[in-house]
Scaffold this motif. Structure first.
Motif, PDB file in Angstrom:
ATOM      1  N   LEU A 249       0.832  -1.198   0.000  1.00  0.00           N
ATOM      2  CA  LEU A 249       0.000   0.000   0.000  1.00  0.00           C
ATOM      3  C   LEU A 249       0.869   1.252   0.000  1.00  0.00           C
ATOM      4  N   PHE A 250       0.286   2.375  -0.382  1.00  0.00           N
ATOM      5  CA  PHE A 250       1.049   3.610  -0.592  1.00  0.00           C
ATOM      6  C   PHE A 250       1.856   4.024   0.631  1.00  0.00           C
ATOM      7  N   PHE A 251       1.290   3.845   1.836  1.00  0.00           N
ATOM      8  CA  PHE A 251       1.956   4.344   3.034  1.00  0.00           C
ATOM      9  C   PHE A 251       3.186   3.529   3.423  1.00  0.00           C
ATOM     10  N   ALA A 252       3.341   2.344   2.842  1.00  0.00           N
ATOM     11  CA  ALA A 252       4.493   1.497   3.174  1.00  0.00           C
ATOM     12  C   ALA A 252       5.615   1.619   2.163  1.00  0.00           C
ATOM     13  N   ARG A 253       5.370   2.246   1.032  1.00  0.00           N
ATOM     14  CA  ARG A 253       6.305   2.194  -0.086  1.00  0.00           C
ATOM     15  C   ARG A 253       7.596   2.977   0.181  1.00  0.00           C
ATOM     16  N   MET A 254       7.508   4.096   0.867  1.00  0.00           N
ATOM     17  CA  MET A 254       8.704   4.888   1.115  1.00  0.00           C
ATOM     18  C   MET A 254       9.633   4.188   2.109  1.00  0.00           C
ATOM     19  N   GLY A 255       9.059   3.646   3.168  1.00  0.00           N
ATOM     20  CA  GLY A 255       9.874   2.918   4.139  1.00  0.00           C
ATOM     21  C   GLY A 255      10.567   1.717   3.514  1.00  0.00           C
TER      22      GLY A 255
END
Length: 418
Positions: A249-255
């Motif tokens: 999901l979008f919120f996990a992609r940067m980490g």
């Protein structure tokens, strides 16, 4: 009578068609005019950059005096002079006036020399150990003019000057942080060369190491930004609708993207866009700390209230969706502060009463030195004291150092250092 009405209808129809064509032409002319202005402005800005930083339009970092080096490293100037006379440590450049000048590479080499020679138990090289987690700090506020980018730039450079390994991420499509560090977005940042390239959906995603750029600041790398970042805001709703189980999901992609390069850095500074969209939420979910910049005016504080309310609601939603939010600290930084302004003092007192210790002890003072340095796309750490009235420079410099040193202490505290 019928002929007259028929003629009138035909005239009305022609007029409607003519008006539609006129509106269409105006739209076309307006679009062309805006495009012409954008292209012309871009060319002029590039010409200015070539004039400021000839011959390649690339910025370079000045050298530092022995007094500045002694302060940065934390040793006495007399001891540094003795090392130079004895030929120990890096060899400085001798200016015509007899001053010893050091590059930042030489300052870092001096730190390594002092550690290797066992001159101190505390250690001058400040890199984190394997047990100390990467600090990821998001600088946020969705109201323009809160000095968000200025804060992010000075913090990143302060940490690099202090000996940390820093990655700055420009997450704002306006790319002001990139411009400050010598990257003109429309000329120097190509397709898939922003963080979007590392967090995008589909097969064209890149390894984050491919979008990291070196800067003229040793120890400071950057992932530049440009308008391409807006694609993430447009694509995420589609991805949420289709919901491919193989895609995070979008919120996990940067980490996840930061994972492969985490060991190369001590601190990541993210300059978030002035809106609470998917990019900002992604940054907040990858962060270990949040720094909220605020100008102490009523409208700015009211805007921040809406920002905090929306942030709380949205973080609650992503937490329920599986996001892990573990923050070491949340702080409010008062920016562009004028101590002699009565209403500002009242607003700062109000914030301290409401938020207590979450407000940093030191504010960033409003200063012509900071704004004047920005005219040439520089920070106060890049310009020398001689370029300004000394009292003006010293006042602004002390203000920035107080703030950034306070944030540095929050970082080392999170690592468990004394």
């Amino acid at each position: 009578m019928k002929a007259v009405l028929h003629t009138a209808d035909r005239y009305s129809e022609r007029r409607t068609v003519a008006q539609a064509l006129l509106k269409s032409d105006l739209k076309t002319v307006l679009e062309d005019l805006i495009a012409e202005h954008a292209s012309g402005l871009s060319e002029k800005l590039n010409e200015q950059r070539l004039m400021l930083y000839p011959p390649t339009a690339r910025k370079t970092l000045r050298k530092f005096t022995s007094g500045e080096v002694a302060r940065l490293v934390g040793i006495n100037d007399s001891y540094l002079r003795r090392l130079s006379l004895e030929g120990k440590g890096p060899e400085p450049e001798m200016a015509p006036n007899g001053r010893r000048l050091y590059s930042l590479e030489e300052i870092n080499a001096l730190r390594s020399y002092l550690d290797e020679s066992g001159k101190s138990e505390r250690g001058y090289v400040k890199h984190r150990s394997g047990s100390e987690h990467l600090q990821v700090i998001s600088v946020v506020n969705f109201k323009g003019g809160s000095a968000k980018t200025t804060t992010a730039a000075h913090l990143a450079q302060h940490l690099a000057l202090s000996g940390y390994r820093v990655l700055a991420i420009d997450l704002d499509p306006q790319a002001s942080l990139s411009a400050l560090h010598g990257f003109q977005p429309e000329f120097d940042v190509g397709e898939n060369q922003t963080l979007y390239g590392a967090i995008r959906y589909g097969d064209e995603v890149r390894d984050i190491s491919e979008v990291i750029q070196e800067t003229y600041f040793p120890g400071l790398h950057i992932i530049p930004g440009n308008l391409e970042l807006m694609e993430f805001e447009h694509e995420t709703p589609k991805a949420l609708t289709s919901r491919d189980p193989n895609q995070p999901l979008f919120f996990a992609r940067m980490g996840i993207a930061l994972g492969p390069v985490a060991e190369n850095y001590d601190v990541v500074i993210i300059d978030c866009p002035p809106q609470l969209g998917y990019l900002t939420l992604s940054a907040l979910c990858a962060s270990t700390a949040m720094l909220v910049t605020v100008h102490p005016q009523m409208l700015d504080v009211m805007s921040m209230c809406q920002f905090l309310t929306m942030t709380s609601d949205l973080l609650s939603v992503v937490r329920k969706a599986g996001a892990t939010l573990e923050y070491d600290w949340l702080k409010y930084l008062v920016t562009r502060y004028e101590p002699g302004d009565g209403p500002q003092n009242q607003m700062v007192s109000f914030m301290r009463e409401r938020f207590g210790g979450h407000v940093l002890n030191y504010p960033v003072l409003k200063s012509t030195a900071i704004s004047d340095a920005g005219i040439t796309k520089q920070t106060l750490y890049e310009v020398s004291r001689e370029q300004f009235t000394k009292s003006t420079y010293d006042r602004a410099f002390e203000s920035l150092n107080n703030v950034n040193s306070e944030i540095e202490s929050l970082i080392t505290k999170a690592w468990g250092r004394a």
